[in-house]
Write a protein that holds these residues in place. Structure first.
Motif, PDB file in Angstrom:
ATOM      1  N   MET A  86       0.847  -1.181   0.000  1.00 40.09           N
ATOM      2  CA  MET A  86       0.000   0.000   0.000  1.00 40.09           C
ATOM      3  C   MET A  86       0.885   1.234   0.000  1.00 40.09           C
ATOM      4  N   THR A  87       0.621   2.155  -0.893  1.00 40.33           N
ATOM      5  CA  THR A  87       1.396   3.385  -0.939  1.00 40.33           C
ATOM      6  C   THR A  87       0.462   4.580  -0.930  1.00 40.33           C
ATOM      7  N   ASN A  88       1.016   5.700  -0.512  1.00 40.81           N
ATOM      8  CA  ASN A  88       0.249   6.933  -0.470  1.00 40.81           C
ATOM      9  C   ASN A  88       1.198   8.075  -0.789  1.00 40.81           C
ATOM     10  N   SER A  89       0.960   8.765  -1.902  1.00 39.67           N
ATOM     11  CA  SER A  89       1.844   9.860  -2.295  1.00 39.67           C
ATOM     12  C   SER A  89       1.396  11.196  -1.716  1.00 39.67           C
ATOM     13  N   GLU A  90       0.380  11.224  -0.859  1.00 36.80           N
ATOM     14  CA  GLU A  90      -0.130  12.462  -0.281  1.00 36.80           C
ATOM     15  C   GLU A  90       0.571  12.844   1.025  1.00 36.80           C
ATOM     16  N   GLN A  91       1.391  11.958   1.574  1.00 41.55           N
ATOM     17  CA  GLN A  91       2.030  12.203   2.854  1.00 41.55           C
ATOM     18  C   GLN A  91       3.406  12.842   2.656  1.00 41.55           C
ATOM     19  N   THR A  92       3.851  13.617   3.634  1.00 42.24           N
ATOM     20  CA  THR A  92       5.218  14.088   3.680  1.00 42.24           C
ATOM     21  C   THR A  92       5.953  13.144   4.620  1.00 42.24           C
ATOM     22  N   SER A  93       7.074  12.594   4.166  1.00 40.11           N
ATOM     23  CA  SER A  93       7.708  11.529   4.925  1.00 40.11           C
ATOM     24  C   SER A  93       9.216  11.716   5.010  1.00 40.11           C
ATOM     25  N   VAL A  94       9.785  11.103   6.059  1.00 39.54           N
ATOM     26  CA  VAL A  94      11.228  11.164   6.274  1.00 39.54           C
ATOM     27  C   VAL A  94      11.689   9.860   6.902  1.00 39.54           C
ATOM     28  N   LEU A  95      12.872   9.412   6.509  1.00 37.25           N
ATOM     29  CA  LEU A  95      13.552   8.305   7.172  1.00 37.25           C
ATOM     30  C   LEU A  95      14.673   8.917   7.990  1.00 37.25           C
ATOM     31  N   ILE A  96      14.672   8.642   9.283  1.00 37.04           N
ATOM     32  CA  ILE A  96      15.717   9.155  10.169  1.00 37.04           C
ATOM     33  C   ILE A  96      16.490   7.969  10.723  1.00 37.04           C
ATOM     34  N   THR A  97      17.761   7.835  10.312  1.00 39.85           N
ATOM     35  CA  THR A  97      18.596   6.782  10.879  1.00 39.85           C
ATOM     36  C   THR A  97      19.055   7.259  12.252  1.00 39.85           C
ATOM     37  N   ALA A 123      12.774  13.653  14.813  1.00 39.98           N
ATOM     38  CA  ALA A 123      11.548  12.880  14.614  1.00 39.98           C
ATOM     39  C   ALA A 123      10.386  13.517  15.371  1.00 39.98           C
ATOM     40  N   ARG A 124      10.634  13.933  16.589  1.00 37.05           N
ATOM     41  CA  ARG A 124       9.571  14.546  17.400  1.00 37.05           C
ATOM     42  C   ARG A 124       9.043  15.815  16.732  1.00 37.05           C
ATOM     43  N   ARG A 125       9.957  16.663  16.303  1.00 34.70           N
ATOM     44  CA  ARG A 125       9.541  17.940  15.701  1.00 34.70           C
ATOM     45  C   ARG A 125       8.828  17.750  14.364  1.00 34.70           C
ATOM     46  N   LEU A 126       9.350  16.875  13.527  1.00 33.75           N
ATOM     47  CA  LEU A 126       8.680  16.624  12.246  1.00 33.75           C
ATOM     48  C   LEU A 126       7.344  15.924  12.457  1.00 33.75           C
ATOM     49  N   GLY A 127       7.285  15.035  13.442  1.00 38.49           N
ATOM     50  CA  GLY A 127       6.025  14.385  13.770  1.00 38.49           C
ATOM     51  C   GLY A 127       4.967  15.380  14.198  1.00 38.49           C
ATOM     52  N   GLU A 128       5.371  16.397  14.954  1.00 42.15           N
ATOM     53  CA  GLU A 128       4.439  17.448  15.377  1.00 42.15           C
ATOM     54  C   GLU A 128       3.891  18.223  14.187  1.00 42.15           C
ATOM     55  N   GLN A 129       4.660  18.272  13.108  1.00 41.75           N
ATOM     56  CA  GLN A 129       4.242  18.993  11.902  1.00 41.75           C
ATOM     57  C   GLN A 129       3.445  18.102  10.943  1.00 41.75           C
ATOM     58  N   GLY A 130       3.185  16.863  11.356  1.00 45.49           N
ATOM     59  CA  GLY A 130       2.357  15.982  10.549  1.00 45.49           C
ATOM     60  C   GLY A 130       3.110  15.080   9.583  1.00 45.49           C
ATOM     61  N   TRP A 131       4.426  15.090   9.638  1.00 49.15           N
ATOM     62  CA  TRP A 131       5.202  14.207   8.775  1.00 49.15           C
ATOM     63  C   TRP A 131       5.029  12.762   9.212  1.00 49.15           C
ATOM     64  N   THR A 132       5.130  11.838   8.276  1.00 53.14           N
ATOM     65  CA  THR A 132       5.231  10.423   8.593  1.00 53.14           C
ATOM     66  C   THR A 132       6.704  10.130   8.840  1.00 53.14           C
ATOM     67  N   ILE A 133       6.995   9.562  10.002  1.00 45.10           N
ATOM     68  CA  ILE A 133       8.372   9.307  10.410  1.00 45.10           C
ATOM     69  C   ILE A 133       8.687   7.827  10.263  1.00 45.10           C
ATOM     70  N   HIS A 192       4.720   1.050   2.815  1.00 47.13           N
ATOM     71  CA  HIS A 192       3.911   2.118   3.395  1.00 47.13           C
ATOM     72  C   HIS A 192       3.762   3.343   2.499  1.00 47.13           C
ATOM     73  N   ILE A 193       4.754   3.606   1.672  1.00 45.71           N
ATOM     74  CA  ILE A 193       4.757   4.857   0.908  1.00 45.71           C
ATOM     75  C   ILE A 193       5.597   4.682  -0.352  1.00 45.71           C
ATOM     76  N   ASP A 194       5.303   5.460  -1.386  1.00 42.14           N
ATOM     77  CA  ASP A 194       6.022   5.279  -2.644  1.00 42.14           C
ATOM     78  C   ASP A 194       7.245   6.178  -2.796  1.00 42.14           C
ATOM     79  N   ARG A 195       7.473   7.088  -1.850  1.00 41.55           N
ATOM     80  CA  ARG A 195       8.651   7.946  -1.910  1.00 41.55           C
ATOM     81  C   ARG A 195       8.936   8.530  -0.536  1.00 41.55           C
ATOM     82  N   LEU A 196      10.177   8.928  -0.333  1.00 42.32           N
ATOM     83  CA  LEU A 196      10.558   9.682   0.859  1.00 42.32           C
ATOM     84  C   LEU A 196      10.797  11.117   0.432  1.00 42.32           C
ATOM     85  N   ASP A 197      10.356  12.058   1.250  1.00 42.83           N
ATOM     86  CA  ASP A 197      10.598  13.468   0.962  1.00 42.83           C
ATOM     87  C   ASP A 197      11.939  13.934   1.506  1.00 42.83           C
ATOM     88  N   ALA A 198      12.439  13.232   2.509  1.00 41.21           N
ATOM     89  CA  ALA A 198      13.721  13.609   3.118  1.00 41.21           C
ATOM     90  C   ALA A 198      14.320  12.401   3.821  1.00 41.21           C
TER      91      ALA A 198
END
Length: 94
Positions: A1-12, A23-33, A80-86
């Motif tokens: 399942m993918t969703n291109s409507e989300q803003t997402s980030v992978l944080i190592t 992660a906390r700050r981006l999560g507060e802004q609605g990003w998928t972490i 979960h998603i078809d792309r990462l934004d960051a």
């Protein structure tokens, strides 16, 4: 399942220090972490804490020094998603 409507980030290294704070700050802004962590238990604990704070978090077991781990992480993110934004590396890998 993918969703291109989300803003997402992978944080190592997202389970501690700067990674967790990012992660906390981006999560507060609605990003998928996508929270990468070498230690799965610590990663799950950090993801649970962020989720309790309202963030959308998917824990990703990830050791950036292992090709197999990176391949598995890519597969999990793509479920979960078809792309990462960051991507943000906060890993302390030597």
């Amino acid at each position: 399942m993918t969703n291109s409507e989300q803003t997402s980030v992978l944080i190592t290294g997202g389970n501690t220090g700067l990674g967790f704070e990012a992660a906390r700050r981006l999560g507060e802004q609605g990003w998928t972490i996508f929270l990468g962590s070498r230690d799965e238990g610590r990663g799950r604990a950090a993801a649970a804490e962020l989720t309790d704070g309202g963030a959308k978090v998917i824990m990703v077991p990830l050791d950036v020094t292992s090709d197999d781990s990176v391949t598995d992480a890519v597969r999990l993110v793509r479920e979960h998603i078809d792309r990462l934004d960051a991507m943000r590396s906060c890993d302390s890998t030597p």
